[in-house]
Design a protein around this motif. Structure first.
Motif, mmCIF file in Angstrom:
data_model
loop_
_atom_site.group_PDB
_atom_site.id
_atom_site.type_symbol
_atom_site.label_atom_id
_atom_site.label_comp_id
_atom_site.label_asym_id
_atom_site.label_seq_id
_atom_site.Cartn_x
_atom_site.Cartn_y
_atom_site.Cartn_z
ATOM 1 N N PRO A 45 0.836 -1.210 0.000
ATOM 2 C CA PRO A 45 0.000 0.000 0.000
ATOM 3 C C PRO A 45 0.866 1.254 0.000
ATOM 4 O O PRO A 45 1.964 1.264 0.556
ATOM 5 N N LYS A 46 0.358 2.301 -0.614
ATOM 6 C CA LYS A 46 1.117 3.557 -0.664
ATOM 7 C C LYS A 46 0.320 4.682 -0.030
ATOM 8 O O LYS A 46 -0.917 4.700 -0.046
ATOM 9 N N SER B 107 3.836 0.078 4.470
ATOM 10 C CA SER B 107 3.389 0.909 3.355
ATOM 11 C C SER B 107 4.502 1.878 3.003
ATOM 12 O O SER B 107 5.455 2.057 3.772
ATOM 13 N N ASP C 84 -4.766 2.109 -0.242
ATOM 14 C CA ASP C 84 -3.919 3.307 -0.291
ATOM 15 C C ASP C 84 -4.530 4.427 0.538
ATOM 16 O O ASP C 84 -5.737 4.464 0.779
#
Length: 626
Positions: A246-247, A350, A282
């Motif tokens: 995830p970002k 992340s 995200d």
């Protein structure tokens, strides 16, 4: 491409040979001056910006003239001096988005010809899962002998090969010949002079544009490919299947007055498409700035359907005004990421990134912004800069992004600027690993290119090269460490894979190769557990039942079927089992020969030692994917 003030191109040939992603291209062009007086002939070639010239020569009246290749800054000064004194010289200049232009002119006597030979090389970069060989061809007139030939050899094997051109018509399309085998591909394109014509009998040519070949290689399960040539090695690392990380992304958008009109319209269109592509895992934020910095929301927001919809409505309201307060905009994004981490509102596994879109010179100057951003950025944040238009200070953006674990890209003012923005985002949209570190034995390598990388993105590839001090590769172990979405990876080239779950228990998986003459010749995986005390007392399974130790006793040593392998009786779990003494090799200290260690083999697939029966632990189609 070849440009003539007066003359006729009798031959234009491009030969490209690709071996292990390294492309070697030779462009040969012959031009004839048909006039009865001397004429100046210009030779111009556009080549990829990532390529470098290794040779340039000319043949005039059976005499060869070999050029001397110089670094760009030195070459520019010598070029200006040579031209002012009437000498022949060539110079490389930027030419559009992906290309640079090499140009040279020479005066040719009447009824004479000249042959230009240019050689350039390039390490192909993998983007969005493919390598691209781009050849720009603009002969500007009909060519008697025209040919493009590309040969590809990839030791790993080719998984896909495609060839097309921007100028291909229905008549020219069948002239692209493609032959592909397991590891090799041959692509050629050779239209006759009549097939090049725009219309029957006219002198205009259809050949004007890009000839593009895209391909990829097979990806092995060992997560890497190492190739060794003449005392050097190249390591290609591109894992075939890993879950995305995830970002947390902050979009910092320049809305100063210079972004008005088409630029702002294209920015809005691109942001709407990008927001749609966000994954629900995200987190994101929007920070438009001019002389004043504004935020859509005070903290990063999870990319749920509702939040994305609300953000898209906000994007539609952004207008251009004011000056360029870049420092405030970027540092605001940095503060939001830091606060999200401090308050534990962002996933632990992340990646944090800022994407800056701007077109102008920032208030206070580039040095001021660079200094303030550099001191504010966190150690693990990445800054990606998109420079919009021809007037932007791209060098400043390029340096600032590289100083902060990112990269820059110029967005050209054109009808497809929206697609350019989306294309860049796609390259960084799916991180697979963070903090990737490729390690090589110090006693075997004395020179190494960059081997630490902030991220590895889906469809990309990490390439590390080095010089070997020892050609004996038996002890050449390579380790690749990286942080994934739910586990850490430690890959040891051709030896083992280490998986760490939640920063605690480590599992080492080793491929054991059985002796070729063994009666049951079958390679197998050995699973070894490190720090098993960190597991729950209730852990079970084929391996888990032994993690907390078992009580056993072996007595009654007696001759077995083989003189060197005695039998004995093992008392374990209230049972008496017949066991046989044997030996295995431990490769933890001596990777070449291993160390012989004694062990007891349990007969009948461990019956009596393991809970239940061996068949209870068999999972059918465990490694089958749809």
């Amino acid at each position: 491409m070849l440009e003539l003030l007066s003359g006729f191109p009798s031959m234009l040939r491009l030969d490209c040979a690709v071996t292990s992603r390294f492309a070697h291209t030779v462009m040969t062009s012959t031009a004839l001056n048909k006039a009865n007086v001397s004429q100046e002939i210009f030779f111009e070639v556009e080549m990829p910006k990532t390529a470098f010239i290794t040779n340039f020569s000319m043949e005039i009246e059976n005499r060869f003239y070999v050029g001397e290749i110089k670094e760009k800054e030195k070459a520019k000064k010598q070029y200006e001096k040579a031209v002012s004194s009437g000498q022949t010289a060539g110079l490389v200049k930027a030419s559009g988005r992906k290309m640079e232009k090499f140009s040279v002119s020479v005066n040719i006597a009447a009824e004479s010809n000249v042959t230009f030979i240019l050689t350039y090389e390039e390490l192909l970069q993998r983007k969005l899962g493919l390598y691209e060989i781009l050849t720009r061809v603009k002969p500007k007139s009909l060519v008697q002998e025209f040919k493009i030939v590309t040969n590809i050899y990839e030791p790993q094997g080719l998984s896909s090969v495609d060839a097309h051109a921007t100028f291909l018509s229905n008549d020219l399309l069948p002239l692209v010949e493609k032959t592909v085998s397991d590891k090799k591909a041959h692509i050629s394109f050779s239209p006759t002079i009549d097939q090049q014509r725009k219309c029957p009998g006219c002198d205009g040519t259809l050949i004007d544009g890009d000839f593009i070949i895209k391909y990829d290689v097979n990806r092995e399960k060992n997560l890497g490919d190492i190739q060794i040539v003449n005392g050097y090695f190249v390591h290609f690392f591109a894992p075939p299947v890993l879950p995305r990380v995830p970002k947390n992304v902050v979009f910092v958008i320049d809305r100063s007055g210079s972004m008005g009109g088409m630029k702002m319209q294209q920015t809005r269109e691109a942001m709407l498409a990008i927001l749609k592509d966000l994954d629900e895992e995200d987190h994101f934020a929007l920070v438009p700035f001019d002389s004043v910095t504004e935020v859509w929301k005070e903290s990063l927001t999870k990319a749920t359907k509702q939040n994305v919809s609300d953000a898209m409505n906000y994007i539609r309201t952004i207008d251009a005004r004011g000056s360029t307060g870049m420092t405030s905009g970027v540092t605001k994004g940095i503060d939001m990421l830091k606060k999200g981490r401090q308050e534990n509102r962002l996933p632990e596994r992340s990646t944090d990134m800022i994407i800056l879109l701007t077109d102008g010179m920032p208030d206070g100057g580039s040095s001021y912004v660079q200094s303030n951003v550099g001191s504010a950025m966190g150690e693990k944040m990445s800054l990606y800069c998109l420079g919009f238009g021809n007037d932007v200070d791209y060098n400043f953006l390029d340096v600032m992004s590289k100083e902060n674990r990112g990269m820059a890209r110029r967005i050209y003012e054109a009808s497809d600027a929206t697609l350019q923005l989306q294309g860049f985002y796609e390259e960084v949209a799916s991180p697979l690993l963070l903090d990737v570190d490729l390690r090589y034995p110090d006693n075997a390598v004395d020179f190494l290119t960059t081997n630490n990388f902030a991220q590895l993105f889906n469809g990309s590839e990490i390439v590390v090269a080095g010089r070997l001090t020892d050609n004996n590769l038996d002890n050449f172990l390579v380790e690749v460490l990286g942080q994934g979405v739910s586990m850490d990876l430690l890959v040891t080239k051709d030896r083992s894979l280490t998986v760490t779950l939640k920063d605690s228990v480590k599992f080492v998986i080793v491929l054991h190769k059985v002796w070729a003459k063994h009666p049951y010749h079958r390679d197998y995986l050995g699973f070894y557990t490190v720090d098993s005390h960190l597991l729950s007392p209730s852990v079970h399974g084929l391996l888990g039942q032994f993690y907390h130790g078992i009580e056993y006793e072996v007595t009654g040593l007696r001759p077995g079927e083989h003189p060197d392998k005695p039998d004995a009786t093992m008392y374990v779990k209230g049972r008496e089992l017949n066991v046989t003494r044997g030996w295995q090799r431990d490769f933890s200290r001596d990777v070449k020969n291993g160390e012989r260690v004694p062990c007891w083999f349990i007969h009948s697939n461990g019956t009596g030692l393991i809970d239940g029966d061996a068949s209870d632990y068999i999972v059918s189609s465990l490694f089958t994917t749809d």
